[in-house]
Design a protein around this motif. Structure first.
Motif, PDB file in Angstrom:
ATOM      1  N   GLY A  17     -18.895  10.647 -37.020  1.00 49.40           N
ATOM      2  CA  GLY A  17     -18.805   9.200 -36.801  1.00 49.40           C
ATOM      3  C   GLY A  17     -20.070   8.641 -36.180  1.00 49.40           C
ATOM      4  O   GLY A  17     -20.558   7.581 -36.573  1.00 49.40           O
ATOM      5  N   ALA A  18     -20.628   9.382 -35.191  1.00 51.53           N
ATOM      6  CA  ALA A  18     -21.874   8.937 -34.576  1.00 51.53           C
ATOM      7  C   ALA A  18     -23.023   8.961 -35.578  1.00 51.53           C
ATOM      8  O   ALA A  18     -23.863   8.050 -35.607  1.00 51.53           O
ATOM      9  CB  ALA A  18     -22.196   9.823 -33.371  1.00 51.53           C
ATOM     10  N   ILE A  19     -23.073   9.999 -36.427  1.00 52.30           N
ATOM     11  CA  ILE A  19     -24.141  10.096 -37.420  1.00 52.30           C
ATOM     12  C   ILE A  19     -24.047   8.950 -38.418  1.00 52.30           C
ATOM     13  O   ILE A  19     -25.065   8.335 -38.773  1.00 52.30           O
ATOM     14  CB  ILE A  19     -24.076  11.458 -38.136  1.00 52.30           C
ATOM     15  CG1 ILE A  19     -24.472  12.578 -37.171  1.00 52.30           C
ATOM     16  CG2 ILE A  19     -24.990  11.475 -39.356  1.00 52.30           C
ATOM     17  CD1 ILE A  19     -24.361  13.966 -37.774  1.00 52.30           C
ATOM     18  N   ILE A  20     -22.842   8.636 -38.882  1.00 52.82           N
ATOM     19  CA  ILE A  20     -22.680   7.542 -39.846  1.00 52.82           C
ATOM     20  C   ILE A  20     -23.119   6.217 -39.232  1.00 52.82           C
ATOM     21  O   ILE A  20     -23.816   5.413 -39.867  1.00 52.82           O
ATOM     22  CB  ILE A  20     -21.225   7.479 -40.330  1.00 52.82           C
ATOM     23  CG1 ILE A  20     -20.893   8.714 -41.179  1.00 52.82           C
ATOM     24  CG2 ILE A  20     -20.974   6.203 -41.131  1.00 52.82           C
ATOM     25  CD1 ILE A  20     -19.431   8.817 -41.563  1.00 52.82           C
ATOM     26  N   GLY A  21     -22.730   5.965 -37.979  1.00 46.62           N
ATOM     27  CA  GLY A  21     -23.150   4.742 -37.321  1.00 46.62           C
ATOM     28  C   GLY A  21     -24.659   4.645 -37.174  1.00 46.62           C
ATOM     29  O   GLY A  21     -25.257   3.591 -37.418  1.00 46.62           O
ATOM     30  N   LEU A  22     -25.298   5.756 -36.804  1.00 49.93           N
ATOM     31  CA  LEU A  22     -26.751   5.760 -36.664  1.00 49.93           C
ATOM     32  C   LEU A  22     -27.441   5.595 -38.015  1.00 49.93           C
ATOM     33  O   LEU A  22     -28.493   4.943 -38.113  1.00 49.93           O
ATOM     34  CB  LEU A  22     -27.204   7.057 -35.992  1.00 49.93           C
ATOM     35  CG  LEU A  22     -26.849   7.197 -34.499  1.00 49.93           C
ATOM     36  CD1 LEU A  22     -27.173   8.604 -34.014  1.00 49.93           C
ATOM     37  CD2 LEU A  22     -27.583   6.159 -33.664  1.00 49.93           C
ATOM     38  N   ILE A  23     -26.869   6.183 -39.067  1.00 53.35           N
ATOM     39  CA  ILE A  23     -27.460   6.029 -40.407  1.00 53.35           C
ATOM     40  C   ILE A  23     -27.400   4.570 -40.856  1.00 53.35           C
ATOM     41  O   ILE A  23     -28.367   4.044 -41.426  1.00 53.35           O
ATOM     42  CB  ILE A  23     -26.743   6.947 -41.413  1.00 53.35           C
ATOM     43  CG1 ILE A  23     -27.126   8.413 -41.174  1.00 53.35           C
ATOM     44  CG2 ILE A  23     -27.085   6.551 -42.845  1.00 53.35           C
ATOM     45  CD1 ILE A  23     -26.395   9.386 -42.061  1.00 53.35           C
ATOM     46  N   VAL A  24     -26.277   3.904 -40.600  1.00 56.98           N
ATOM     47  CA  VAL A  24     -26.161   2.487 -40.972  1.00 56.98           C
ATOM     48  C   VAL A  24     -27.207   1.666 -40.237  1.00 56.98           C
ATOM     49  O   VAL A  24     -27.887   0.809 -40.835  1.00 56.98           O
ATOM     50  CB  VAL A  24     -24.742   1.978 -40.662  1.00 56.98           C
ATOM     51  CG1 VAL A  24     -24.664   0.464 -40.840  1.00 56.98           C
ATOM     52  CG2 VAL A  24     -23.720   2.659 -41.573  1.00 56.98           C
ATOM     53  N   LEU A  25     -27.380   1.916 -38.932  1.00 58.11           N
ATOM     54  CA  LEU A  25     -28.401   1.200 -38.167  1.00 58.11           C
ATOM     55  C   LEU A  25     -29.798   1.537 -38.685  1.00 58.11           C
ATOM     56  O   LEU A  25     -30.666   0.654 -38.788  1.00 58.11           O
ATOM     57  CB  LEU A  25     -28.281   1.559 -36.689  1.00 58.11           C
ATOM     58  CG  LEU A  25     -29.312   0.942 -35.738  1.00 58.11           C
ATOM     59  CD1 LEU A  25     -29.275  -0.589 -35.815  1.00 58.11           C
ATOM     60  CD2 LEU A  25     -29.071   1.414 -34.310  1.00 58.11           C
ATOM     61  N   HIS A  26     -30.024   2.799 -39.014  1.00 59.10           N
ATOM     62  CA  HIS A  26     -31.318   3.249 -39.531  1.00 59.10           C
ATOM     63  C   HIS A  26     -31.661   2.534 -40.840  1.00 59.10           C
ATOM     64  O   HIS A  26     -32.773   2.032 -41.020  1.00 59.10           O
ATOM     65  CB  HIS A  26     -31.261   4.760 -39.745  1.00 59.10           C
ATOM     66  CG  HIS A  26     -32.603   5.404 -39.887  1.00 59.10           C
ATOM     67  ND1 HIS A  26     -33.516   5.461 -38.867  1.00 59.10           N
ATOM     68  CD2 HIS A  26     -33.190   6.032 -40.935  1.00 59.10           C
ATOM     69  CE1 HIS A  26     -34.610   6.099 -39.272  1.00 59.10           C
ATOM     70  NE2 HIS A  26     -34.434   6.449 -40.540  1.00 59.10           N
ATOM     71  N   LEU A  27     -30.691   2.458 -41.759  1.00 61.01           N
ATOM     72  CA  LEU A  27     -30.926   1.783 -43.032  1.00 61.01           C
ATOM     73  C   LEU A  27     -31.142   0.285 -42.844  1.00 61.01           C
ATOM     74  O   LEU A  27     -31.971  -0.325 -43.530  1.00 61.01           O
ATOM     75  CB  LEU A  27     -29.752   2.037 -43.973  1.00 61.01           C
ATOM     76  CG  LEU A  27     -29.571   3.474 -44.468  1.00 61.01           C
ATOM     77  CD1 LEU A  27     -28.309   3.593 -45.306  1.00 61.01           C
ATOM     78  CD2 LEU A  27     -30.782   3.916 -45.281  1.00 61.01           C
ATOM     79  N   TYR A  28     -30.389  -0.309 -41.924  1.00 57.07           N
ATOM     80  CA  TYR A  28     -30.577  -1.744 -41.654  1.00 57.07           C
ATOM     81  C   TYR A  28     -31.990  -2.020 -41.179  1.00 57.07           C
ATOM     82  O   TYR A  28     -32.638  -2.987 -41.628  1.00 57.07           O
ATOM     83  CB  TYR A  28     -29.565  -2.223 -40.619  1.00 57.07           C
ATOM     84  CG  TYR A  28     -29.931  -3.565 -40.027  1.00 57.07           C
ATOM     85  CD1 TYR A  28     -29.753  -4.740 -40.759  1.00 57.07           C
ATOM     86  CD2 TYR A  28     -30.468  -3.655 -38.741  1.00 57.07           C
ATOM     87  CE1 TYR A  28     -30.102  -5.974 -40.220  1.00 57.07           C
ATOM     88  CE2 TYR A  28     -30.818  -4.876 -38.201  1.00 57.07           C
ATOM     89  CZ  TYR A  28     -30.638  -6.034 -38.943  1.00 57.07           C
ATOM     90  OH  TYR A  28     -30.987  -7.241 -38.421  1.00 57.07           O
ATOM     91  N   LEU A  29     -32.500  -1.182 -40.271  1.00 60.99           N
ATOM     92  CA  LEU A  29     -33.851  -1.396 -39.761  1.00 60.99           C
ATOM     93  C   LEU A  29     -34.901  -1.168 -40.853  1.00 60.99           C
ATOM     94  O   LEU A  29     -35.931  -1.851 -40.886  1.00 60.99           O
ATOM     95  CB  LEU A  29     -34.107  -0.458 -38.578  1.00 60.99           C
ATOM     96  CG  LEU A  29     -33.305  -0.779 -37.311  1.00 60.99           C
ATOM     97  CD1 LEU A  29     -33.524   0.299 -36.257  1.00 60.99           C
ATOM     98  CD2 LEU A  29     -33.672  -2.145 -36.760  1.00 60.99           C
ATOM     99  N   ILE A  30     -34.641  -0.215 -41.743  1.00 62.04           N
ATOM    100  CA  ILE A  30     -35.574   0.009 -42.852  1.00 62.04           C
ATOM    101  C   ILE A  30     -35.617  -1.216 -43.766  1.00 62.04           C
ATOM    102  O   ILE A  30     -36.690  -1.661 -44.193  1.00 62.04           O
ATOM    103  CB  ILE A  30     -35.167   1.263 -43.647  1.00 62.04           C
ATOM    104  CG1 ILE A  30     -35.395   2.514 -42.802  1.00 62.04           C
ATOM    105  CG2 ILE A  30     -35.969   1.364 -44.941  1.00 62.04           C
ATOM    106  CD1 ILE A  30     -34.889   3.785 -43.442  1.00 62.04           C
ATOM    107  N   ILE A  31     -34.441  -1.776 -44.070  1.00 60.23           N
ATOM    108  CA  ILE A  31     -34.388  -2.964 -44.930  1.00 60.23           C
ATOM    109  C   ILE A  31     -35.067  -4.146 -44.241  1.00 60.23           C
ATOM    110  O   ILE A  31     -35.808  -4.915 -44.864  1.00 60.23           O
ATOM    111  CB  ILE A  31     -32.924  -3.297 -45.277  1.00 60.23           C
ATOM    112  CG1 ILE A  31     -32.312  -2.170 -46.106  1.00 60.23           C
ATOM    113  CG2 ILE A  31     -32.834  -4.616 -46.026  1.00 60.23           C
ATOM    114  CD1 ILE A  31     -30.826  -2.327 -46.330  1.00 60.23           C
ATOM    115  N   ARG A  32     -34.849  -4.293 -42.949  1.00 60.22           N
ATOM    116  CA  ARG A  32     -35.401  -5.437 -42.223  1.00 60.22           C
ATOM    117  C   ARG A  32     -36.921  -5.341 -42.068  1.00 60.22           C
ATOM    118  O   ARG A  32     -37.623  -6.342 -42.214  1.00 60.22           O
ATOM    119  CB  ARG A  32     -34.760  -5.532 -40.844  1.00 60.22           C
ATOM    120  CG  ARG A  32     -35.202  -6.740 -40.031  1.00 60.22           C
ATOM    121  CD  ARG A  32     -34.468  -6.806 -38.702  1.00 60.22           C
ATOM    122  NE  ARG A  32     -34.792  -8.030 -38.003  1.00 60.22           N
ATOM    123  CZ  ARG A  32     -35.874  -8.207 -37.232  1.00 60.22           C
ATOM    124  NH1 ARG A  32     -36.731  -7.207 -37.077  1.00 60.22           N
ATOM    125  NH2 ARG A  32     -36.093  -9.347 -36.630  1.00 60.22           N
TER     126      ARG A  32
END
Length: 271
Positions: A213-228
């Motif tokens: 669960g922690a990894i999935i949450g961090l991956i979502v944040l990671h992808l958001y920052l990459i897109i931004r």
């Protein structure tokens, strides 16, 4: 006067099929905007001089997805008790259809996942992609690496054989030598004073629920920052990787907190 021919039956049928296919997509897009977000993520602009080294992050994400899917399949047959853990692993390997393949993919895929994370972070470091304004994304990546290694550690005990048992004993004792929090951390991992049934249950819950669960949450944040923030150009690129998109200038000296082309004033001297 120009007269138009009526549409043929084939054209009418094609329009009906197209409308039927697009209706659920239009319904979802109108209420959530997910379709537009997915299109932006898949078809956004990237630097023209990107290469295969920029695919290490996607490869790491693919390895995690493989681990998640195979882990769910294994969890359907695994029994997290000292009496049945090892026999359930044998049953998966020897009797479940394609169980040997799924277990092998999960076992060796864990090593592939960790190796790809190290390679990806090495590429980010060499490309300078941890600099402004991507410091937060670097911190998230470091947390992902720590969570990935912890995921591998908690999964190592689950077969409950001699190798897994004594390797976990060594790992827990090493954590226990940490200053201040070491003894508490070792007791938390053991779920008591020694490794036993409660330890196996705790490791299983951490491996299957908490850490993923922690990894999935961090991956979502990671992808958001990459897109931004966009994709970083290679160091040899003619385009400055850290320049702002709107063309605005910064008063900060290039080379310290923002990227600059080699030879551009202070940025070139700093390089």
């Amino acid at each position: 006067m120009i007269t138009r021919r009526p549409p043929s039956k084939t054209q009418v049928r094609r329009e009906h099929v197209s409308a039927a296919v697009n209706y659920p997509l239009d319904w979802l897009e109108e209420r959530s905007g997910l379709i537009g977000a997915v299109k932006y993520f898949l078809f956004r602009k990237v630097p023209r001089d990107t290469n295969w080294m920029q695919t290490l992050g996607s490869a790491t994400l693919t390895a995690f997805i493989v681990q998640a899917v195979t882990g769910v399949i294994l969890a359907m047959y695994y029994k997290p008790t000292p009496e049945a853990a090892y026999s359930s692993i044998q049953n998966i390997t020897d009797h479940v259809t394609m169980g040997w393949l799924v277990r092998g993919m999960h076992k060796w895929g864990a090593s592939v996942f960790i190796i790809l994370m190290f390679l990806h972070m090495g590429r980010v470091f060499l490309f300078g992609a941890y600099k402004y304004p991507r410091e937060l994304n670097w911190i998230v990546g470091v947390l992902l690496l720590a969570m990935g290694m912890l995921e591998g550690f908690t999964g190592y005990l689950l077969p409950w054989d001699q190798t897994a048992y004594w390797a976990s004993v060594v790992g827990i004792n090493l954590n226990g030598t940490a200053p201040f929090l070491g003894p508490w951390l070792a007791q938390f991992l053991r779920s008591g004073q020694e490794i036993g049934a409660d330890t196996l249950t705790r490791f299983y819950s951490l491996h299957m629920l908490v850490i993923p669960g922690a990894i999935i949450g961090l991956i979502v944040l990671h992808l958001y920052l990459i897109i931004r923030l966009g994709v970083t150009s290679p160091p040899w690129s003619k385009d400055a990787a850290g320049d702002s998109r709107d063309g605005s200038t910064s008063e900060l000296r290039a080379g310290l907190t923002r990227a600059g082309r080699p030879g551009d004033g202070d940025g070139g001297a700093a390089a």
